[in-house]
Design a protein around this motif. Structure first.
Motif, mmCIF file in Angstrom:
data_model
loop_
_atom_site.group_PDB
_atom_site.id
_atom_site.type_symbol
_atom_site.label_atom_id
_atom_site.label_comp_id
_atom_site.label_asym_id
_atom_site.label_seq_id
_atom_site.Cartn_x
_atom_site.Cartn_y
_atom_site.Cartn_z
ATOM 1 N N LYS A 395 0.824 -1.208 0.000
ATOM 2 C CA LYS A 395 0.000 0.000 0.000
ATOM 3 C C LYS A 395 0.861 1.263 0.000
ATOM 4 C CE LYS A 395 -4.083 -2.044 2.158
ATOM 5 N NZ LYS A 395 -5.009 -1.823 1.045
ATOM 6 N N ALA A 396 1.972 1.239 0.755
ATOM 7 C CA ALA A 396 2.869 2.398 0.804
ATOM 8 C C ALA A 396 3.476 2.671 -0.566
ATOM 9 C CB ALA A 396 3.973 2.159 1.836
ATOM 10 N N GLU A 397 3.806 1.595 -1.277
ATOM 11 C CA GLU A 397 4.367 1.723 -2.627
ATOM 12 C C GLU A 397 3.349 2.342 -3.591
ATOM 13 O OE1 GLU A 397 6.162 -1.258 -6.051
ATOM 14 O OE2 GLU A 397 6.304 -1.894 -3.956
ATOM 15 N N GLU A 398 2.087 1.910 -3.469
ATOM 16 C CA GLU A 398 1.020 2.463 -4.321
ATOM 17 C C GLU A 398 0.826 3.956 -4.062
ATOM 18 O OE1 GLU A 398 -2.615 0.298 -3.789
ATOM 19 O OE2 GLU A 398 -1.675 -1.613 -4.289
ATOM 20 N N ILE A 399 0.796 4.341 -2.777
ATOM 21 C CA ILE A 399 0.590 5.751 -2.408
ATOM 22 C C ILE A 399 1.756 6.606 -2.900
ATOM 23 C CG2 ILE A 399 0.404 7.372 -0.471
ATOM 24 C CD1 ILE A 399 -1.077 5.111 1.058
ATOM 25 N N ALA A 400 2.993 6.109 -2.680
ATOM 26 C CA ALA A 400 4.188 6.849 -3.111
ATOM 27 C C ALA A 400 4.183 7.046 -4.627
ATOM 28 C CB ALA A 400 5.445 6.099 -2.673
ATOM 29 N N LYS A 401 3.728 6.026 -5.348
ATOM 30 C CA LYS A 401 3.650 6.101 -6.814
ATOM 31 C C LYS A 401 2.648 7.175 -7.243
ATOM 32 C CE LYS A 401 2.974 3.066 -10.831
ATOM 33 N NZ LYS A 401 2.565 1.707 -11.278
ATOM 34 N N THR A 402 1.513 7.233 -6.556
ATOM 35 C CA THR A 402 0.479 8.232 -6.862
ATOM 36 C C THR A 402 0.999 9.642 -6.615
ATOM 37 O OG1 THR A 402 -1.235 6.651 -6.229
ATOM 38 C CG2 THR A 402 -1.887 8.962 -6.334
ATOM 39 N N ILE A 403 1.704 9.828 -5.488
ATOM 40 C CA ILE A 403 2.268 11.145 -5.149
ATOM 41 C C ILE A 403 3.273 11.578 -6.216
ATOM 42 C CG2 ILE A 403 3.739 12.387 -3.491
ATOM 43 C CD1 ILE A 403 2.421 10.651 -1.279
ATOM 44 N N THR A 404 4.139 10.654 -6.621
ATOM 45 C CA THR A 404 5.170 10.950 -7.639
ATOM 46 C C THR A 404 4.522 11.342 -8.962
ATOM 47 O OG1 THR A 404 6.650 9.352 -6.577
ATOM 48 C CG2 THR A 404 7.211 10.031 -8.811
ATOM 49 N N GLN A 405 3.494 10.581 -9.359
ATOM 50 C CA GLN A 405 2.813 10.869 -10.634
ATOM 51 C C GLN A 405 2.121 12.232 -10.605
ATOM 52 O OE1 GLN A 405 0.281 7.424 -10.996
ATOM 53 N NE2 GLN A 405 1.794 6.248 -12.172
ATOM 54 N N THR A 406 1.537 12.578 -9.473
ATOM 55 C CA THR A 406 0.856 13.873 -9.348
ATOM 56 C C THR A 406 1.861 15.018 -9.399
ATOM 57 O OG1 THR A 406 -0.816 12.795 -7.959
ATOM 58 C CG2 THR A 406 -0.815 15.197 -7.978
ATOM 59 N N LYS A 407 2.981 14.857 -8.686
ATOM 60 C CA LYS A 407 4.017 15.899 -8.669
ATOM 61 C C LYS A 407 4.651 16.087 -10.043
ATOM 62 C CE LYS A 407 5.461 15.761 -3.804
ATOM 63 N NZ LYS A 407 6.541 15.377 -2.863
ATOM 64 N N ALA A 408 4.713 15.010 -10.816
ATOM 65 C CA ALA A 408 5.352 15.070 -12.138
ATOM 66 C C ALA A 408 4.567 15.941 -13.125
ATOM 67 C CB ALA A 408 5.491 13.658 -12.704
ATOM 68 N N LYS A 409 3.327 16.284 -12.771
ATOM 69 C CA LYS A 409 2.514 17.109 -13.663
ATOM 70 C C LYS A 409 2.958 18.578 -13.685
ATOM 71 C CE LYS A 409 -1.530 14.113 -13.181
ATOM 72 N NZ LYS A 409 -2.875 13.956 -12.615
ATOM 73 N N GLY A 410 3.883 18.912 -12.790
ATOM 74 C CA GLY A 410 4.399 20.299 -12.783
ATOM 75 C C GLY A 410 3.685 21.149 -11.768
ATOM 76 N N GLU A 411 3.322 22.350 -12.175
ATOM 77 C CA GLU A 411 2.660 23.283 -11.258
ATOM 78 C C GLU A 411 1.270 22.740 -10.897
ATOM 79 O OE1 GLU A 411 1.536 28.010 -11.062
ATOM 80 O OE2 GLU A 411 3.028 27.325 -12.510
ATOM 81 N N LEU A 412 1.041 22.582 -9.599
ATOM 82 C CA LEU A 412 -0.189 21.942 -9.141
ATOM 83 C C LEU A 412 -1.206 22.962 -8.666
ATOM 84 C CD1 LEU A 412 1.405 19.033 -7.028
ATOM 85 C CD2 LEU A 412 0.782 19.008 -9.439
ATOM 86 N N ASN A 413 -2.491 22.694 -8.932
ATOM 87 C CA ASN A 413 -3.550 23.565 -8.415
ATOM 88 C C ASN A 413 -3.868 23.188 -6.971
ATOM 89 O OD1 ASN A 413 -5.259 21.278 -8.464
ATOM 90 N ND2 ASN A 413 -5.893 21.722 -10.571
ATOM 91 N N ASP A 414 -4.769 23.933 -6.362
ATOM 92 C CA ASP A 414 -5.093 23.728 -4.939
ATOM 93 C C ASP A 414 -5.643 22.324 -4.682
ATOM 94 O OD1 ASP A 414 -4.282 26.280 -4.494
ATOM 95 O OD2 ASP A 414 -6.301 27.156 -4.409
ATOM 96 N N GLN A 415 -6.456 21.853 -5.616
ATOM 97 C CA GLN A 415 -7.056 20.517 -5.466
ATOM 98 C C GLN A 415 -5.990 19.424 -5.490
ATOM 99 O OE1 GLN A 415 -10.153 19.785 -8.331
ATOM 100 N NE2 GLN A 415 -10.796 17.878 -7.380
ATOM 101 N N GLN A 416 -5.025 19.547 -6.403
ATOM 102 C CA GLN A 416 -3.944 18.555 -6.493
ATOM 103 C C GLN A 416 -3.030 18.601 -5.276
ATOM 104 O OE1 GLN A 416 -2.618 19.977 -10.319
ATOM 105 N NE2 GLN A 416 -3.293 18.103 -11.368
ATOM 106 N N GLN A 417 -2.774 19.804 -4.778
ATOM 107 C CA GLN A 417 -1.941 19.934 -3.579
ATOM 108 C C GLN A 417 -2.630 19.319 -2.358
ATOM 109 O OE1 GLN A 417 -1.120 24.129 -3.432
ATOM 110 N NE2 GLN A 417 0.654 23.987 -4.793
ATOM 111 N N ALA A 418 -3.937 19.540 -2.268
ATOM 112 C CA ALA A 418 -4.712 18.943 -1.169
ATOM 113 C C ALA A 418 -4.697 17.420 -1.272
ATOM 114 C CB ALA A 418 -6.150 19.455 -1.212
ATOM 115 N N HIS A 419 -4.750 16.927 -2.524
ATOM 116 C CA HIS A 419 -4.707 15.474 -2.771
ATOM 117 C C HIS A 419 -3.372 14.896 -2.289
ATOM 118 C CE1 HIS A 419 -5.356 11.649 -4.756
ATOM 119 N NE2 HIS A 419 -4.231 11.795 -5.433
ATOM 120 N N ILE A 420 -2.266 15.579 -2.590
ATOM 121 C CA ILE A 420 -0.933 15.125 -2.154
ATOM 122 C C ILE A 420 -0.843 15.140 -0.631
ATOM 123 C CG2 ILE A 420 1.510 15.804 -2.072
ATOM 124 C CD1 ILE A 420 1.369 16.437 -5.008
ATOM 125 N N LYS A 421 -1.416 16.184 -0.016
ATOM 126 C CA LYS A 421 -1.384 16.300 1.442
ATOM 127 C C LYS A 421 -2.111 15.121 2.088
ATOM 128 C CE LYS A 421 -2.222 19.637 5.141
ATOM 129 N NZ LYS A 421 -2.804 20.950 5.507
#
Length: 441
Positions: A395-421
């Protein structure tokens, strides 16, 4: 297989059982019946049927307006979610069966087109039967390995005989498959006829004269199978549960007062009258483990409450072999609560639950005669510290992968930042271990 299902009897007051029966039988099951019908009436249904797949989101869309329909209002939110999940599951299974039946039908039609009598094969090929057999022998010689005479390993007589038979059967299947492929890949009429000859004779050369009556019977049996498969595929949709026999009575009146227009309609009426419909409502699924709250009553018995049915309490009755699971469900929630939510429910041993009615004996009101059962899906790996650690890492590997993929999109909006948090919080909670007994994997 780490997922298993256990069950227990749920004991509750008569008023609780009556209210739950009315919710499930008079609201939730009719809603599922309606959704099954709505999906089948959708303009895109035939496309989904051909693709053997439907968009799962469509059921949620169709359910939205029904939530305000007087027939279905007043249900807990979890019941609507369960109805959507049930309809999606039913159609997924049904479409898979349709796909299999379609594949079987196509295969049988291809075989019916190939299945010809010796007389028909001679006429189509333009050669004598002996010449046709010679061609078949040539094809067979090319496909049969010369070294296929290896003896089985020394063993008892029975085992050796079984092994040889099994090998021969596997070899015949392999040759049949190759012959079907060769038939498809060639356009030579003589080769077609020789392959058809081999396949109808079990991949062997038959020196005897063909029994025309036996062949005609064989061909007719194949035609009947094709007819039955076609009937299965035509205009059949998943049926709901007719708890009050309304559909059955409607068909009975129709059949009593009318003459069927054709055999198809007569068979449809007959099937409807002979079909034994379930007298129990559809189960209600609780797919999130925190939708169930576990506690002990004043007598020390384990009890459970369900989201949406908060005022109702259910006592757990099970045998001693399964009691430890229900004790674990209670412990997991208590440990998480005491940790002030620093632990993750994604590591609870309980994964999901399902409330269902089981048919009882006797006469009387349904909620008195029938029994309530809770089915619980558990992950056996989460019983021990070692297994929990394995799941935690996944599960930790899945979550870390999701965080990495989201960050790779570049400049993040408020919704994406909240998702990472939120994901980082989940990761922190997952890394806090539950106290579990140690046992080697």
């Amino acid at each position: 297989m780490s997922q298993i299902t256990i069950q227990c009897r749920l004991v509750a007051s008569e008023s609780t059982r009556q209210q739950l029966w009315k919710l499930m039988a008079e609201k939730n099951t009719p809603l599922i019946n309606e959704l099954l019908l709505k999906v089948a009436q959708h303009p895109e249904f035939e496309t989904w049927r051909q693709k053997s797949k439907h968009p799962t989101g469509i059921v949620k869309e169709l359910c939205q307006p029904l939530k305000t329909d007087p027939r279905f209002i007043g249900q807990p939110a979890r019941f609507y979610t369960s109805a959507i999940a049930t309809v999606n599951y039913i159609y997924k299974s049904w479409l898979a069966l349709i796909k299999r039946s379609q594949s079987q039908l196509e295969g049988k039609i291809r075989w019916w087109e190939m299945l010809k009598s010796d007389t028909e094969l001679v006429e189509a090929s333009g050669v004598t039967l002996d010449s046709l057999r010679s061609k078949a022998a040539e094809i067979l010689a090319e496909l049969t390995p010369q070294s296929d005479t290896v003896e089985a390993q020394p063993a008892t007589g029975k085992k050796r005989k079984k092994t040889k038979k099994s090998k021969a059967s596997d070899s015949d299947r392999s040759i049949s498959k190759t012959l079907f492929e060769a038939y498809r890949d060639t356009e030579d009429i003589l080769t077609h006829c020789a392959i058809s000859y081999l396949l109808k004779n079990g991949c062997k050369i038959n020196d005897k004269e063909e029994d025309t009556q036996k062949f005609a019977k064989r061909r007719r049996q194949l035609e009947i199978q094709i007819e039955r498969l076609r009937e299965q595929l035509e205009a059949r949709i998943p049926k709901g549960r007719d708890l009050n026999d309304a559909k059955w009575l409607e068909t009975l009146l129709l059949a009593t007062d009318n003459v069927p227009e054709n055999e198809t309609e007569a068979k449809s009426w007959q099937d409807s009258l002979l079909k034994k419909s379930s007298k129990l409502p559809f189960p209600v699924a609780y797919e999130t483990n925190e939708d169930m709250t576990w506690f002990k009553n004043e007598r020390g018995r384990i009890c459970v409450k369900f989201n949406g049915l908060g005022e109702h309490t259910f006592q757990v009755y099970c045998n001693s072999r399964q009691l430890h699971w229900f004790q674990r469900f209670l412990e997991d929630q208590q440990i998480k609560r005491n940790s002030k939510n620093q632990l993750s429910s994604s590591l609870f041993t309980l994964r999901s639950g399902r409330i269902a009615w089981q048919e009882g004996e006797g006469k009387g009101e349904e909620w008195k005669v029938n029994h309530l059962t809770l089915y619980c899906s558990v992950d056996t790996r989460l019983w021990t510290a070692e297994g929990t650690n394995l799941v935690r890492e996944e599960k930790a590997e899945e979550i870390a992968k999701t965080i990495t993929q989201t960050k790779a999109k570049g400049e993040l909006n408020d919704q994406q930042q909240a998702h990472i948090k939120r994901k980082n919080s989940s990761l922190a909670r997952i890394n806090n271990p539950f106290p579990r007994p140690s046992k080697p994997l």
